[in-house]
Design an enzyme around this catalytic site. Structure first.
Site, PDB file in Angstrom:
ATOM      1  N   CYS A 130     -71.560 -74.401 -33.108  1.00 56.55           N
ATOM      2  CA  CYS A 130     -70.444 -75.256 -32.692  1.00 56.55           C
ATOM      3  C   CYS A 130     -70.572 -75.694 -31.231  1.00 56.55           C
ATOM      4  CB  CYS A 130     -69.134 -74.503 -32.840  1.00 56.55           C
ATOM      5  SG  CYS A 130     -68.882 -73.835 -34.470  1.00 56.55           S
ATOM      6  N   ARG A 145     -77.592 -78.702 -31.200  1.00 56.09           N
ATOM      7  CA  ARG A 145     -77.248 -77.308 -31.450  1.00 56.09           C
ATOM      8  C   ARG A 145     -77.130 -77.006 -32.937  1.00 56.09           C
ATOM      9  NH1 ARG A 145     -74.210 -75.087 -26.799  1.00 56.09           N
ATOM     10  NH2 ARG A 145     -73.098 -73.775 -28.245  1.00 56.09           N
ATOM     11  N   TRP A 166     -70.234 -75.731 -36.971  1.00 58.12           N
ATOM     12  CA  TRP A 166     -71.295 -75.130 -37.789  1.00 58.12           C
ATOM     13  C   TRP A 166     -70.589 -74.024 -38.561  1.00 58.12           C
ATOM     14  CZ3 TRP A 166     -74.010 -70.362 -38.011  1.00 58.12           C
ATOM     15  CH2 TRP A 166     -75.252 -70.410 -38.620  1.00 58.12           C
ATOM     16  N   ASN A 198     -65.116 -72.419 -30.512  1.00 56.28           N
ATOM     17  CA  ASN A 198     -66.455 -71.875 -30.804  1.00 56.28           C
ATOM     18  C   ASN A 198     -66.321 -70.368 -30.910  1.00 56.28           C
ATOM     19  OD1 ASN A 198     -67.517 -74.362 -30.408  1.00 56.28           O
ATOM     20  ND2 ASN A 198     -68.833 -73.804 -28.687  1.00 56.28           N
ATOM     21  N   GLY A 199     -67.015 -69.764 -31.872  1.00 59.14           N
ATOM     22  CA  GLY A 199     -66.981 -68.304 -31.988  1.00 59.14           C
ATOM     23  C   GLY A 199     -66.354 -67.883 -33.303  1.00 59.14           C
ATOM     24  N   GLU A 238     -95.073 -66.150 -35.495  1.00 57.57           N
ATOM     25  CA  GLU A 238     -94.454 -67.323 -34.883  1.00 57.57           C
ATOM     26  C   GLU A 238     -94.907 -68.612 -35.592  1.00 57.57           C
ATOM     27  OE1 GLU A 238     -92.060 -67.902 -33.037  1.00 57.57           O
ATOM     28  OE2 GLU A 238     -92.389 -69.853 -32.110  1.00 57.57           O
ATOM     29  N   LYS A 272     -92.352 -71.166 -37.426  1.00 61.00           N
ATOM     30  CA  LYS A 272     -92.253 -72.603 -37.101  1.00 61.00           C
ATOM     31  C   LYS A 272     -92.298 -73.427 -38.386  1.00 61.00           C
ATOM     32  CE  LYS A 272     -91.042 -72.431 -34.019  1.00 61.00           C
ATOM     33  NZ  LYS A 272     -90.559 -71.611 -33.000  1.00 61.00           N
ATOM     34  N   GLU A 295     -89.060 -73.012 -40.422  1.00 53.93           N
ATOM     35  CA  GLU A 295     -87.881 -73.594 -39.770  1.00 53.93           C
ATOM     36  C   GLU A 295     -87.779 -75.093 -39.976  1.00 53.93           C
ATOM     37  OE1 GLU A 295     -86.722 -71.432 -35.637  1.00 53.93           O
ATOM     38  OE2 GLU A 295     -88.752 -72.183 -35.689  1.00 53.93           O
ATOM     39  N   HIS A 332    -103.194 -54.289 -48.314  1.00 55.01           N
ATOM     40  CA  HIS A 332    -102.168 -53.354 -48.796  1.00 55.01           C
ATOM     41  C   HIS A 332    -101.071 -54.071 -49.586  1.00 55.01           C
ATOM     42  CE1 HIS A 332    -104.094 -50.208 -46.580  1.00 55.01           C
ATOM     43  NE2 HIS A 332    -104.019 -50.914 -45.456  1.00 55.01           N
ATOM     44  N   LYS A 382     -79.559 -74.322 -32.730  1.00 52.62           N
ATOM     45  CA  LYS A 382     -80.394 -74.025 -31.566  1.00 52.62           C
ATOM     46  C   LYS A 382     -79.940 -72.732 -30.893  1.00 52.62           C
ATOM     47  CE  LYS A 382     -83.423 -74.820 -28.392  1.00 52.62           C
ATOM     48  NZ  LYS A 382     -84.783 -74.451 -28.804  1.00 52.62           N
TER      49      LYS A 382
HETATM   50  C1  G6P Z   1     -81.928 -69.526 -33.127  1.00 48.28           C
HETATM   51  C2  G6P Z   1     -82.956 -70.627 -32.966  1.00 48.28           C
HETATM   52  C3  G6P Z   1     -84.342 -70.028 -32.773  1.00 48.28           C
HETATM   53  C4  G6P Z   1     -84.333 -69.065 -31.601  1.00 48.28           C
HETATM   54  C5  G6P Z   1     -83.276 -67.968 -31.792  1.00 48.28           C
HETATM   55  C6  G6P Z   1     -83.105 -67.125 -30.546  1.00 48.28           C
HETATM   56  O1  G6P Z   1     -82.105 -68.889 -34.345  1.00 48.28           O
HETATM   57  O2  G6P Z   1     -82.948 -71.481 -34.111  1.00 48.28           O
HETATM   58  O3  G6P Z   1     -85.272 -71.066 -32.515  1.00 48.28           O
HETATM   59  O4  G6P Z   1     -85.594 -68.474 -31.465  1.00 48.28           O
HETATM   60  O5  G6P Z   1     -82.007 -68.575 -32.052  1.00 48.28           O
HETATM   61  O6  G6P Z   1     -82.599 -67.945 -29.526  1.00 48.28           O
HETATM   62  P1  G6P Z   1     -82.621 -67.581 -27.988  1.00 48.28           P
HETATM   63  O7  G6P Z   1     -81.901 -68.730 -27.342  1.00 48.28           O
HETATM   64  O8  G6P Z   1     -81.901 -66.287 -27.850  1.00 48.28           O
HETATM   65  O9  G6P Z   1     -84.034 -67.492 -27.574  1.00 48.28           O
END
Ligand code: G6P
Length: 609
Positions: free
Chosen positions: A2, A27, A74, A100-101, A482, A486, A489, A505, A604
């Site tokens: 949000c 966001r 959101w 927000n929250g 990672e 990616k 995501e 395994h 985000k």
């Molecule tokens: C969300 C984002 C990720 C990010 C994670 C941690 O899930 O979509 O891309 O890695 O938060 O975010 P931060 O701001 O704590 O690194």
């Protein structure tokens, strides 16, 4: 996640709020809404869907409204529908609130308010807030807001307007960020600095349980106990221009290509060749405090957690300090044991991730020294830690983190180097080699990016595969995680990251000609081991895309496709080898027509648990 924007001034409030909401789109959201004060009435529009729709509707709005609030939602409680979108109101539609929250005790509050005759319209937790303010509203809104806040359990950033006070905008916070923008005969409120920078550089960060009353020309900040607070006005250096896409189709691609510069910014002014050590100004630790550190606990979520995993390798290998990594969300609830002299490092690009913020508070509560590694200056985690290192990577807008990740790795290396040299476990010569290698990274990253077209071709050949494996060992195992993250995501393709030796395994059962494997096979003392693991995949007809060191022929016989990165010490190799994986995910996602900067279901900055 949000986002909140609020305005009071003498300009057209609708277009200012709309512009603000667009800055918050990155966001992640599923619905949006506005309320304005107009002739002692509230005018509201709120809808599920994209903000682009808002433009037409808002343009038809009655002009000459000078105070209003807006929100991107959101969904947490209640589906993403028009009715659940914010703002929410009291029974008489006189008070409008965006939030927000999460309000954790909303069900019990809702029951109580319903019993007293309050009529609820939505399924959200937020709606209890305007009704509580209505319940406590006798003389002025401000005291009603304070009384309502005392009843709320959970996290909130709030912007509030009321038809009874036409030129006043209220804000309040606990747990969720809220920033006041101070303009010339106008005031702004936002959860995110990005929505303010086009209007003003002067900001005030609200602290826990503070309430702000804004008129176009004044701000008054007070606590729940009605104490007036004198707050510092900060001038932010963030350049709104740098928020553009720089002519590229997506923020993510722009940010991948910015890495030579962001890597440079992560170590600029921090390399001390004279003493063969790094210097990090914001640590606030004395030499004896640093020497007394016996263990390191690294915390993070998502990509930042992957950076933490590499941090463990760095602290253990370079500085010989035992290090452990925890998901912030796991750490906070299991009553963790922190041995004396453990340094806790909270890693977060946004500095607002609710789980990491709560985990670091828990570590502090247990008496640990906590350092933050954050990108967003003045963010909640950075301020709460009070000591740490900024990444200086510039705003990261693409939801999938790229440049912040490689900067996190640089900063972790600088920290490990500092401890290593201070403790005397790294010789001066090795220190200098490390500093030189760090300084070379921007140039080497440029070399990797020059091969983007090659990665694009590989993506063209592979984008129809529904599953991928990513494997690596040592420092490259977190990069396998990672790379897989990616891809998941932004392209919604299933991918798993696995330590190469663990294949046998279990996961090797998945291998056939339809399961491509991305192998991290850069030069290291365990490359031979990686090769044996890959041979096992090859023997089962698995297709191999390998990331290798330039000029190395080691993987020629085993690879279907190769992508090379320049040589660098093995502990810096992840910073270069992740770049082709970021590009691979990006190009596969664009081949599949995915909305790269706003992937479905993701945010985000995750400011709820
Ligand atoms: C969300 C984002 C990720 C990010 C994670 C941690 O899930 O979509 O891309 O890695 O938060 O975010 P931060 O701001 O704590 O690194």
């Amino acid at each position: 996640m949000c986002g909140i924007v609020g305005y009071t001034g003498f300009k057209d409030c609708a277009s200012i709020l709309l512009k603000g909401l667009k800055c918050l789109e990155y966001r992640g959201y599923d619905s949006w809404g506005f309320s304005f004060l107009k002739d002692e009435n509230l005018v509201t529009i709120k809808k599920a869907g994209k903000i682009s729709e808002a433009e037409e509707i808002v343009n038809d709005f009655p002009r000459k409204s000078f105070t209003g609030i807006a929100h991107t939602r959101w969904a947490t409680h209640g589906f993403p529908t028009d009715i659940n979108a914010h703002p929410h109101f009291d029974c008489r539609m006189k008070i409008a609130v965006v939030h927000n929250g999460i309000i954790e005790n909303y069900l019990e509050l809702k029951k109580e308010l319903q019993k007293e005759g309050h009529i609820f319209r939505s399924e959200t937790d937020t709606e209890v807030i305007p009704h509580l303010i209505e319940k406590y509203y006798q003389e002025d809104i401000l005291s009603a807001i304070r009384k309502a806040m005392l009843r709320l359990v959970g996290a909130f950033g709030l912007a509030i307007i009321s038809t009874d006070e036409p030129n006043i905008l209220y804000g309040a916070r606990r747990g969720s960020p809220l920033i006041v923008g101070v303009g010339d005969k106008e005031m702004f409120l936002s959860s995110d600095i990005n929505a303010l920078v086009t209007h003003t550089r002067k900001v005030i960060y609200l602290d826990e349980d503070e309430v702000v009353k804004l008129t176009p020309t004044s701000f008054e900040i007070s606590t729940l106990k009605e104490e007036k607070m004198q707050k510092e006005i900060h001038t932010i250096s963030l350049d709104a221009v740098s928020l553009g896409k720089g002519g590229l189709p997506h923020f993510m691609l722009k940010e991948i290509f910015e890495q030579p510069e962001s890597l440079h910014n992560a170590f600029r002014g921090r390399l001390d060749y004279g003493r063969a050590i790094s210097k990090l100004g914001g640590l606030e630790l004395t030499q004896s405090e640093m020497l007394s550190v016996r263990g390191i606990k690294l915390l993070g979520c998502g990509t930042s957690w992957h950076a933490a995993l590499i941090g463990k390798y760095l602290f253990e290998e370079l500085a010989r300090i035992p290090a452990e990594v925890d998901y912030s969300s796991e750490f906070r609830y299991r009553d963790p044991i922190l041995l004396p002299d453990t340094l806790v490092i909270a890693i977060s690009q946004s500095g607002e991730t609710a789980d990491t913020l709560a985990a670091m508070k828990e570590a502090k509560r247990k008496g640990a020294k906590v350092l933050g590694i954050c990108n967003v200056v003045g963010s909640s985690i950075a301020r709460e830690c009070g000591r740490g290192v900024y990444l200086h990577a510039g705003p990261e807008i693409g939801v999938a983190s790229t440049k912040a990740f490689t900067s996190q790795l640089v900063v972790l290396t600088l920290l490990a180097l500092l401890f290593a040299r201070m403790k005397g476990v790294m010789a001066r010569r090795e220190g200098l080699i490390a500093l030189n290698a760090i300084e070379a990274l921007p140039c080497l990253a440029k070399r990797v990016l020059k091969k983007a077209e090659k990665v694009e071709k590989i993506a063209d050949l592979f984008y129809r595969y529904p599953n991928f494996l990513y494997v690596g060992r040592g420092y490259q195992f977190p990069i396998a995680l990672e790379g897989a993250l990616k891809l998941k995501e932004i392209s919604y393709v299933h991918a798993e990251g696995i330590p190469a030796a663990e294949l046998k395994h279990g996961p090797i059962a998945l291998i056939d000609e339809n399961m491509p494997t991305v192998v991290l096979a850069t030069e290291s003392n365990i490359l031979d081991k990686v090769k044996s693991n890959v041979a096992e995949i090859k023997a089962r007809k698995g297709k191999i895309i390998s990331i290798v060191t330039e000029a190395s022929r080691e993987m020629d016989d085993l690879s279907d496709f190769k992508c090379s990165v320049p040589p660098t010490p093995h502990f810096l190799a992840p910073i270069l080898s992740v770049i082709p994986l970021q590009l691979l995910a990006y190009y596969i996602a664009t081949c599949l027509g995915c909305d790269v900067d706003k992937p479905r279901n993701l945010a985000k900055s995750v400011t709820v648990e």
